[in-house]
Scaffold this active site. Structure first.
Site, PDB file in Angstrom:
ATOM      1  N   HIS A 200      26.053  46.638 -27.876  1.00 42.78           N
ATOM      2  CA  HIS A 200      25.494  45.851 -26.777  1.00 42.78           C
ATOM      3  C   HIS A 200      25.882  46.647 -25.492  1.00 42.78           C
ATOM      4  O   HIS A 200      26.799  47.103 -25.249  1.00 42.78           O
ATOM      5  CB  HIS A 200      26.081  44.350 -26.778  1.00 42.78           C
ATOM      6  CG  HIS A 200      25.924  43.681 -25.525  1.00 42.78           C
ATOM      7  ND1 HIS A 200      24.565  43.692 -25.023  1.00 42.78           N
ATOM      8  CD2 HIS A 200      26.656  43.203 -24.662  1.00 42.78           C
ATOM      9  CE1 HIS A 200      24.522  42.934 -24.012  1.00 42.78           C
ATOM     10  NE2 HIS A 200      25.882  42.403 -23.776  1.00 42.78           N
TER      11      HIS A 200
ATOM     12  N   ASN B 125      22.216  44.873 -18.135  1.00 46.64           N
ATOM     13  CA  ASN B 125      22.745  43.952 -19.423  1.00 46.64           C
ATOM     14  C   ASN B 125      21.317  43.143 -19.794  1.00 46.64           C
ATOM     15  O   ASN B 125      21.254  42.214 -18.949  1.00 46.64           O
ATOM     16  CB  ASN B 125      23.898  43.271 -19.150  1.00 46.64           C
ATOM     17  CG  ASN B 125      24.302  42.411 -20.353  1.00 46.64           C
ATOM     18  OD1 ASN B 125      23.667  41.988 -21.327  1.00 46.64           O
ATOM     19  ND2 ASN B 125      25.609  41.996 -20.258  1.00 46.64           N
TER      20      ASN B 125
ATOM     21  N   CYS C  53      24.787  37.484 -26.215  1.00 43.34           N
ATOM     22  CA  CYS C  53      24.232  38.748 -26.547  1.00 43.34           C
ATOM     23  C   CYS C  53      24.645  39.280 -27.915  1.00 43.34           C
ATOM     24  O   CYS C  53      24.316  40.585 -28.263  1.00 43.34           O
ATOM     25  CB  CYS C  53      25.108  39.699 -25.667  1.00 43.34           C
ATOM     26  SG  CYS C  53      25.209  39.222 -23.705  1.00 43.34           S
TER      27      CYS C  53
HETATM   28  O1  UT7 Z   1      27.181  40.755 -22.083  1.00 45.13           O
HETATM   29  C1  UT7 Z   1      28.115  39.761 -21.650  1.00 45.13           C
HETATM   30  C2  UT7 Z   1      29.302  40.302 -21.430  1.00 45.13           C
HETATM   31  N1  UT7 Z   1      29.727  40.630 -20.226  1.00 45.13           N
HETATM   32  C3  UT7 Z   1      30.164  41.805 -20.039  1.00 45.13           C
HETATM   33  O2  UT7 Z   1      30.819  42.278 -20.688  1.00 45.13           O
HETATM   34  C4  UT7 Z   1      31.012  41.817 -18.622  1.00 45.13           C
HETATM   35  C5  UT7 Z   1      32.358  42.561 -18.613  1.00 45.13           C
HETATM   36  N2  UT7 Z   1      32.927  42.643 -17.355  1.00 45.13           N
HETATM   37  C6  UT7 Z   1      32.537  43.550 -16.667  1.00 45.13           C
HETATM   38  O3  UT7 Z   1      31.752  44.331 -17.003  1.00 45.13           O
HETATM   39  C7  UT7 Z   1      33.250  43.885 -15.401  1.00 45.13           C
HETATM   40  O4  UT7 Z   1      34.486  43.115 -15.615  1.00 45.13           O
HETATM   41  C8  UT7 Z   1      32.688  43.737 -14.020  1.00 45.13           C
HETATM   42  C9  UT7 Z   1      31.726  45.011 -13.844  1.00 45.13           C
HETATM   43  C10 UT7 Z   1      31.838  42.374 -13.853  1.00 45.13           C
HETATM   44  C11 UT7 Z   1      33.648  43.922 -12.803  1.00 45.13           C
HETATM   45  O5  UT7 Z   1      34.332  44.989 -12.831  1.00 45.13           O
HETATM   46  P1  UT7 Z   1      35.826  45.056 -12.843  1.00 45.13           P
HETATM   47  O6  UT7 Z   1      36.180  46.468 -12.973  1.00 45.13           O
HETATM   48  O7  UT7 Z   1      36.449  44.212 -13.723  1.00 45.13           O
HETATM   49  O8  UT7 Z   1      36.005  44.492 -11.329  1.00 45.13           O
HETATM   50  P2  UT7 Z   1      36.936  43.514 -10.975  1.00 45.13           P
HETATM   51  O9  UT7 Z   1      36.510  41.976 -11.308  1.00 45.13           O
HETATM   52  O10 UT7 Z   1      38.434  43.605 -11.312  1.00 45.13           O
HETATM   53  O11 UT7 Z   1      37.235  43.349  -9.312  1.00 45.13           O
HETATM   54  C12 UT7 Z   1      37.539  44.580  -8.936  1.00 45.13           C
HETATM   55  C13 UT7 Z   1      37.241  44.550  -7.180  1.00 45.13           C
HETATM   56  C14 UT7 Z   1      37.520  43.179  -6.743  1.00 45.13           C
HETATM   57  O12 UT7 Z   1      38.078  43.295  -5.368  1.00 45.13           O
HETATM   58  P3  UT7 Z   1      39.584  43.465  -4.997  1.00 45.13           P
HETATM   59  O13 UT7 Z   1      40.124  41.863  -5.393  1.00 45.13           O
HETATM   60  O14 UT7 Z   1      40.230  44.408  -6.045  1.00 45.13           O
HETATM   61  O15 UT7 Z   1      39.587  43.594  -3.465  1.00 45.13           O
HETATM   62  C15 UT7 Z   1      36.342  42.374  -6.673  1.00 45.13           C
HETATM   63  O16 UT7 Z   1      36.173  41.442  -5.698  1.00 45.13           O
HETATM   64  O17 UT7 Z   1      35.795  44.767  -7.051  1.00 45.13           O
HETATM   65  C16 UT7 Z   1      35.521  43.618  -6.443  1.00 45.13           C
HETATM   66  N3  UT7 Z   1      33.897  43.346  -6.748  1.00 45.13           N
HETATM   67  C17 UT7 Z   1      32.767  44.184  -6.424  1.00 45.13           C
HETATM   68  N4  UT7 Z   1      33.027  44.872  -5.353  1.00 45.13           N
HETATM   69  C18 UT7 Z   1      31.731  45.476  -5.011  1.00 45.13           C
HETATM   70  C19 UT7 Z   1      33.515  42.837  -7.588  1.00 45.13           C
HETATM   71  N5  UT7 Z   1      32.278  42.912  -7.923  1.00 45.13           N
HETATM   72  C20 UT7 Z   1      31.701  43.600  -7.075  1.00 45.13           C
HETATM   73  C21 UT7 Z   1      30.472  44.417  -6.518  1.00 45.13           C
HETATM   74  N6  UT7 Z   1      30.345  45.512  -5.675  1.00 45.13           N
HETATM   75  N7  UT7 Z   1      29.342  44.001  -7.371  1.00 45.13           N
END
Ligand code: UT7
Length: 332
Positions: A256, A286, A112
């Site tokens: 980005h 993205n 990216c």
């Molecule tokens: O361009 C390259 C760089 N990439 C990025 O910059 C991406 C960076 N990361 C992110 O944007 C975020 O970390 C994500 C969008 C991928 C995830 O968001 P988050 O707020 O960090 O969620 P998390 O991984 O902390 O997960 C929170 C909860 C979890 O459930 P529990 O353990 O709290 O029960 C996940 O299992 O959300 C759950 N979860 C989802 N729920 C519904 C993770 N993905 C999903 C989903 N739908 N798609």
């Protein structure tokens, strides 16, 4: 010398995939979760006959036309992609053939941050080689590398391409147009946080490798998020310092497009208001190396970015890589 952007273009596949699609196919996610946690509402997905090279060629062709040039005027072509057309030859060769280019071309796989790396390398080679014009393209078909069952990645990424033409400017005064300052970096100790391990030299694709799912992109989202905010802040500050500007002097921030919450955190830390920040990830998700040139070209076409404006662009991604460019908009 400095390199100024004099042409721009973008290409997006026609197929729009809204968040609701993932609910409909039974993935454990919701439209509400995706839009609240990421800011994404829909993304574009390449269809039959569309690929990284076809999108790149369409965006590049528009950029060359908008610069008022023909392909024979281009002296160098930097192709940024992390989803190449095929392993050999490099994607730039295939795009060069579509465009009718015969100049040097090479691929850059810094994910990216690829478009930012491309701008800096192109400016440096223009200076070293006395070249007048270069083409820099970011193009991706991320959808082809996503595990349809992985809700942590499949909802985030989209396909598309953006391109710019750089032209030489010999006015290096404070008011001169072109790249004023930049920063590039990479922390390879974080390589495992965002990777696709199958299909390369270490793990050639075999039935067993395919069975293990190593052909899909994996990401430790939370840790990437944490590092991204820090990388954007540090890299943007370094580029601004080298350009001799502060955040008060930035007219438009084009980051980005990975997650609205990352963009908001970075803006807070950099003291840049969201009103001066270009955000389009609600429509495209993205698109990796393509996200900055797509957002930039939209903001120029709709009249937000004007001659004389100072633009800050920052990318970060797999590697982990990062990069920032500060540039004054306008023709030399
Ligand atoms: O361009 C390259 C760089 N990439 C990025 O910059 C991406 C960076 N990361 C992110 O944007 C975020 O970390 C994500 C969008 C991928 C995830 O968001 P988050 O707020 O960090 O969620 P998390 O991984 O902390 O997960 C929170 C909860 C979890 O459930 P529990 O353990 O709290 O029960 C996940 O299992 O959300 C759950 N979860 C989802 N729920 C519904 C993770 N993905 C999903 C989903 N739908 N798609």
């Amino acid at each position: 010398m400095r390199a100024a952007i004099t042409g721009w273009g973008r290409a997006l596949p026609d197929c729009i995939v809204p968040n609701s699609y993932f609910e409909e196919i039974g993935l454990e996610t919701t439209d509400a979760w995706i839009s609240e946690r990421t800011g994404i509402r829909e993304r574009r997905v390449a269809g039959e006959g569309e690929s990284t090279a076809t999108l790149a060629a369409a965006a590049a062709s528009d950029a060359i036309k908008s610069a008022g040039l023909t392909p024979d005027a281009i002296g160098l072509f930097a192709m940024a992609t992390t989803t190449p057309e095929q392993p050999i030859p490099h994607t730039g060769a295939i795009v060069s053939d579509s465009l009718g280019l015969r100049c040097a071309s090479f691929d850059l796989n810094t994910a990216c941050a690829g478009f930012i790396y491309g701008l800096v390398i192109a400016q440096s080679l223009m200076a070293a080689g006395g070249l007048d014009r270069a083409l820099v393209v970011g193009s991706e078909t991320m959808s082809r590398d996503l595990d349809p069952r992985d809700r942590g990645t499949v909802i985030l990424f989209g396909d598309g391409a953006g391109a710019v033409v750089l032209e030489r400017s010999d006015d290096d005064s404070a008011e001169g147009v072109g790249i004023l300052g930049w920063d590039l970096g990479c922390d390879g100790s974080a390589a495992g946080l965002l990777e696709l391990s199958g299909g390369g030299s270490k793990l050639p694709l075999t039935a067993e490798v395919l069975e293990s799912g190593a052909q899909w992109l994996t990401m430790a989202g939370q840790e990437v998020f944490r590092r991204a905010v820090r990388a954007v802040q540090d890299s943007a500050n370094l580029a601004m310092e080298r350009a001799g500007v502060t955040s008060a002097g930035i007219d438009w921030f084009v980051p980005h497009q990975a997650n609205t919450r990352i963009i908001e955190s970075a803006c807070n830390r950099l003291h840049i208001p969201m009103e001066r920040t270009v955000v389009n990830l609600d429509r495209y998700g993205n698109t990796s190396a393509a996200s900055i040139p797509i957002a930039l070209s939209e903001a120029v076409d709709d009249g937000r970015i004007k001659d004389g404006d100072v633009i800050l662009m920052t990318g970060f991604g797999a590697g982990m890589t990062w990069g920032s460019v500060v540039l004054r908009w306008g023709r030399p």
